[in-house]
Design an enzyme around this catalytic site. Structure first.
Site, short mmCIF file in Angstrom:
data_model
loop_
_atom_site.label_atom_id
_atom_site.label_comp_id
_atom_site.label_asym_id
_atom_site.label_seq_id
_atom_site.Cartn_x
_atom_site.Cartn_y
_atom_site.Cartn_z
N GLU A 93 15.38 20.54 10.45
CA GLU A 93 14.11 21.26 10.42
C GLU A 93 13.97 22.11 9.17
O GLU A 93 14.95 22.49 8.53
CB GLU A 93 13.95 22.11 11.67
CG GLU A 93 15.06 23.08 11.91
CD GLU A 93 15.02 23.64 13.33
OE1 GLU A 93 14.41 23.03 14.21
OE2 GLU A 93 15.60 24.69 13.52
N CYS A 106 11.84 26.92 3.54
CA CYS A 106 13.23 27.15 3.91
C CYS A 106 13.80 25.80 4.37
O CYS A 106 13.32 25.24 5.35
CB CYS A 106 13.25 28.19 5.03
SG CYS A 106 14.85 28.51 5.71
N CYS A 113 26.23 23.53 11.75
CA CYS A 113 27.03 24.23 10.74
C CYS A 113 28.39 24.51 11.36
O CYS A 113 28.48 24.81 12.54
CB CYS A 113 26.36 25.55 10.37
SG CYS A 113 27.30 26.52 9.16
N CYS A 117 29.52 31.62 12.51
CA CYS A 117 29.26 33.07 12.44
C CYS A 117 28.74 33.52 13.82
O CYS A 117 27.91 32.83 14.42
CB CYS A 117 28.24 33.38 11.36
SG CYS A 117 28.77 32.79 9.73
N CYS A 120 24.82 33.91 14.69
CA CYS A 120 23.89 32.87 14.22
C CYS A 120 23.76 31.73 15.23
O CYS A 120 24.76 31.21 15.72
CB CYS A 120 24.39 32.33 12.88
SG CYS A 120 23.46 30.91 12.29
N GLY A 166 22.66 25.05 8.39
CA GLY A 166 23.77 24.56 7.59
C GLY A 166 24.25 25.49 6.51
O GLY A 166 23.55 26.43 6.11
N GLU A 167 25.45 25.20 6.05
CA GLU A 167 26.04 25.95 4.93
C GLU A 167 25.95 25.04 3.70
O GLU A 167 26.69 24.06 3.58
CB GLU A 167 27.50 26.31 5.28
CG GLU A 167 28.36 26.76 4.12
CD GLU A 167 27.75 27.88 3.29
OE1 GLU A 167 27.43 28.95 3.84
OE2 GLU A 167 27.61 27.70 2.06
N LEU A 221 26.28 38.57 3.32
CA LEU A 221 27.42 39.50 3.35
C LEU A 221 27.59 40.11 4.74
O LEU A 221 28.63 40.00 5.35
CB LEU A 221 27.20 40.60 2.30
CG LEU A 221 28.42 41.46 2.01
CD1 LEU A 221 29.50 40.67 1.30
CD2 LEU A 221 28.02 42.68 1.19
N ASN A 296 17.74 38.79 14.44
CA ASN A 296 16.87 38.05 15.36
C ASN A 296 17.65 37.72 16.60
O ASN A 296 18.62 36.98 16.53
CB ASN A 296 16.40 36.75 14.70
CG ASN A 296 15.39 37.03 13.62
OD1 ASN A 296 14.43 37.76 13.82
ND2 ASN A 296 15.63 36.47 12.45
N CYS A 340 15.23 33.30 10.46
CA CYS A 340 16.63 33.17 10.02
C CYS A 340 17.56 33.17 11.21
O CYS A 340 17.46 33.98 12.10
CB CYS A 340 17.05 34.37 9.18
SG CYS A 340 16.21 34.50 7.65
N1 SAH Z 1 24.65 29.14 5.81
C1 SAH Z 1 23.97 29.84 4.80
C2 SAH Z 1 22.47 29.61 4.82
C3 SAH Z 1 21.81 29.47 6.16
S1 SAH Z 1 21.76 30.91 7.16
C4 SAH Z 1 24.27 31.32 4.87
O1 SAH Z 1 24.88 31.75 5.85
O2 SAH Z 1 23.92 32.01 3.93
C5 SAH Z 1 20.40 31.80 6.45
C6 SAH Z 1 20.46 33.30 6.64
O3 SAH Z 1 20.14 33.66 8.01
C7 SAH Z 1 21.84 33.88 6.36
O4 SAH Z 1 21.77 35.05 5.58
C8 SAH Z 1 22.29 34.19 7.75
O5 SAH Z 1 23.32 35.11 7.74
C9 SAH Z 1 21.04 34.66 8.41
N2 SAH Z 1 21.12 34.77 9.87
C10 SAH Z 1 21.92 34.07 10.68
N3 SAH Z 1 21.74 34.45 11.98
C11 SAH Z 1 20.79 35.42 11.96
C12 SAH Z 1 20.16 36.20 12.98
N4 SAH Z 1 20.47 36.03 14.25
N5 SAH Z 1 19.24 37.11 12.60
C13 SAH Z 1 18.89 37.25 11.29
N6 SAH Z 1 19.45 36.53 10.29
C14 SAH Z 1 20.40 35.62 10.62
FE1 SF4 Z 2 27.05 31.23 9.29
FE2 SF4 Z 2 25.00 30.43 7.72
FE3 SF4 Z 2 26.39 28.66 9.19
FE4 SF4 Z 2 24.80 30.38 10.41
S1 SF4 Z 2 24.17 28.78 9.02
S2 SF4 Z 2 26.91 29.82 11.03
S3 SF4 Z 2 25.03 32.20 9.09
S4 SF4 Z 2 27.18 29.92 7.51
#
Ligand code: SAH
Ligand code: SF4
Length: 373
Positions: A93, A106, A113, A117, A120, A166-167, A221, A296, A340
Site C-alpha cells: 500500500e 508515502c 517488515c 519495533c 509499529c 517495510g525497512e 530515532l 498513532n 505512520c
Molecule cells: N522502516 C522505516 C520506514 C517505515 S516506518 C523506518 O522505520 O524508518 C515510517 C515511520 O513511521 C518511522 O519513523 C516509524 O518509526 C514511524 N512509526 C511507526 N509506528 C508508528 C506509530 N505507531 N505512530 C507513529 N509513527 C510510527
Molecule cells: Fe520498525 Fe520501520 Fe519496520 Fe515499523 S516499518 S517495524 S518502524 S523498521
C-alpha cells in the site's frame, strides 16, 4: 511449463541484458523504461520506437500484468490510502497526500517488515517479501493516474517518502534502483532533495547509501537512550547509538536541513525532559531536524498512547531553545489507517481487526492462492 518473468519487475540492467542477448543495443533498456514511467504504457505493441520483431519477442517473453488497485480508502483530510494487489496475491500500500504546493506519496518497500519495533503495526506482521524496483515504481505510476482521475490537474507526485510498509535499507538494491529512476531526469525527474529514504538504522547500508545516492535521509530515532532504544527497536542491539553517531558524522549531508530524525512521542515512555536532554546531546555536531510525531495508537500496541499536547510543547521548546528545529507532525489519513506505523495492508473489511488476525487470515488466503497456481 516455464513461468514468464514479470515485465514490471525488471531493472534497467535486466532489460539491457535481455536486449543484448537478443542482438539489440543496450540503449533499448532505457527506452522500455521510458515507455513505462514517462508514457505510462505497459503494452509492448505500442513501443513504436522499437523494431516490430523485438516488440513481438517482448510480448512473448514476459508477463505484462500490472499490480491492480484493490481498494482506495479516502480520508477526510484529502489524503487516500491505495491498496495494491500484487501478481502473487499479496498486498502493498501507499498513501497519497496532496496539499497546496506539493503532492507527497508515502511508498512501501516491503510486504511487512522484520525489524519488529514495538510501537509499529507493520512490525507486528513480520516480513513476507521484498518489493521489486518495478513494484515500488508502479506505486508512483498509479498515484499519478489517481491525481488525474481526481481532477487534481497539472499535478503529479512531487515528493516521495519511503515511510510506508517495510525497512527500505533491508531491501537495498530494489530501493536504490527505484530511487535512481525517481531522480533520473529522463524518467520521473524528481528533485533529489524530494526523495527521502527513512530507516530504523541499518548502519552498513546507510554508509553505502551515502556513496550511491544523493537522496535525503531520515532516521527513525525515537529515543537517544541506548538501552531504551534496544527495547523499542531490536535493530539497536546490533547497531548501537554510539556507532550510529559515528556513521552519521561521516554521512555526506545533502539537503538544507541535513538529516531528519523522526521521534514518535509516546506518553510516559520517551517524552520527558531527561529524554529531550539526551536527544540534544546525541544530535550535537550533526546538522539535524527532528520531526515530533504523536504516537498513532493501534490494537497491537494498546498500552502506548500519544504524548499530550502540553508535554509535546515542553519537549519541543527544549529543542528549539537549543537551535534544533522540531516541528510536530500530525500524521494524515488516520481515519483510514493510513498514518505512520499503521500500514499493515488492511482492506476496508479488516480495518478494525487486530494486526495478528489480519496477518493470519492473509497468510491463509496467500497459501490457498499458491495451491491453486
Ligand atoms: N522502516 C522505516 C520506514 C517505515 S516506518 C523506518 O522505520 O524508518 C515510517 C515511520 O513511521 C518511522 O519513523 C516509524 O518509526 C514511524 N512509526 C511507526 N509506528 C508508528 C506509530 N505507531 N505512530 C507513529 N509513527 C510510527
Ligand atoms: Fe520498525 Fe520501520 Fe519496520 Fe515499523 S516499518 S517495524 S518502524 S523498521
Amino acid at each position: 511449463m516455464l513461468t514468464k518473468k514479470y515485465a514490471i519487475q525488471q531493472t534497467e540492467e535486466n532489460w539491457i541484458d535481455w536486449f543484448l542477448a537478443n542482438g539489440e543495443k543496450s540503449f533499448r533498456g532505457k527506452q522500455v523504461l521510458e515507455w513505462f514511467y514517462i508514457k505510462q504504457t505497459f503494452n509492448p505493441e505500442h513501443f513504436t520506437n522499437l523494431p516490430k520483431q523485438i516488440r513481438e519477442k517482448l510480448q512473448n517473453d514476459f508477463d505484462w500484468g500490472l499490480p491492480i488497485i484493490d481498494t482506495i480508502l479516502p480520508s477526510s483530510d484529502e489524503s487516500e490510502k491505495i491498496l495494491l494487489k500484487l501478481h502473487d496475491g499479496l498486498f502493498a500500500e501507499c498513501v497519497l497526500m496532496p496539499s497546496e504546493n506539493r503532492v507527497t506519496l508515502c511508498v512501501s518497500s516491503q510486504v511487512g517488515c522484520r525489524m519488529a519495533c514495538t510501537f509499529c503495526q507493520t512490525g507486528k506482521m513480520g516480513l513476507t517479501r521484498n518489493l521489486t524496483t518495478g513494484e515500488i515504481l508502479t506505486q508512483v505510476v498509479i498515484a499519478n493516474k489517481r491525481l488525474i482521475e481526481r481532477n487534481i490537474l497539472n499535478r503529479s507526485v512531487t515528493n516521495i517518502v519511503f515511510m510506508g510498509m517495510g525497512e527500505p535499507l533491508d531491501n537495498y538494491d530494489n530501493v536504490v534502483g527505484a530511487c535512481k529512476a525517481l531522480i533520473d531526469p529522463k524518467l520521473f525527474g524528481l528533485s533529489k532533495h524530494k526523495v527521502t529514504v527513512s530507516t530504523s538504522g541499518l548502519l552498513p547500508q546507510i554508509e553505502q547509501l551515502g556513496k550511491d545516492l544523493p537522496v535525503a535521509l531520515a532516521i527513525s530515532l525515537h529515543t537517544a537512550d541506548n538501552e531504551q532504544r534496544s527495547q523499542m527497536m531490536p535493530i539497536n542491539k546490533k547497531y548501537s547509538l554510539e556507532q550510529m553517531k559515528q556513521v552519521l558524522l561521516n554521512y555526506p549531508v545533502q539537503t538544507r536541513h541535513g538529516i531528519t530524525f523522526e521521534y514518535v512521542m509516546i506518553q510516559g515512555v520517551n517524552d520527558s525532559l531527561q529524554h529531550a536532554k539526551k536527544l540534544v546531546k546525541f544530535l550535537h555536531g550533526l546538522k539535524a531536524k527532528v520531526n515530533l510525531i504523536p504516537m498513532n495508537p493501534h490494537p497491537g500496541a494498546a498500552n502506548m498512547v500519544a504524548t499530550d499536547f502540553e508535554q509535546m510543547r515542553i519537549f519541543q521548546k527544549y529543542l528549539a531553545d537549543r537551535s534544533i528545529p522540531a516541528p510536530v507532525r500530525y500524521s494524515r489519513g488516520q481515519d483510514v489507517s493510513a498514518a505512520c506505523g499503521q500500514l499493515a495492508a488492511k482492506r476496508k473489511d479488516e480495518i478494525n481487526l487486530p494486526p495478528r488476525t489480519v496477518a493470519l487470515a492473509r497468510r491463509r488466503e496467500y497459501l490457498a492462492e499458491k495451491v491453486k497456481q
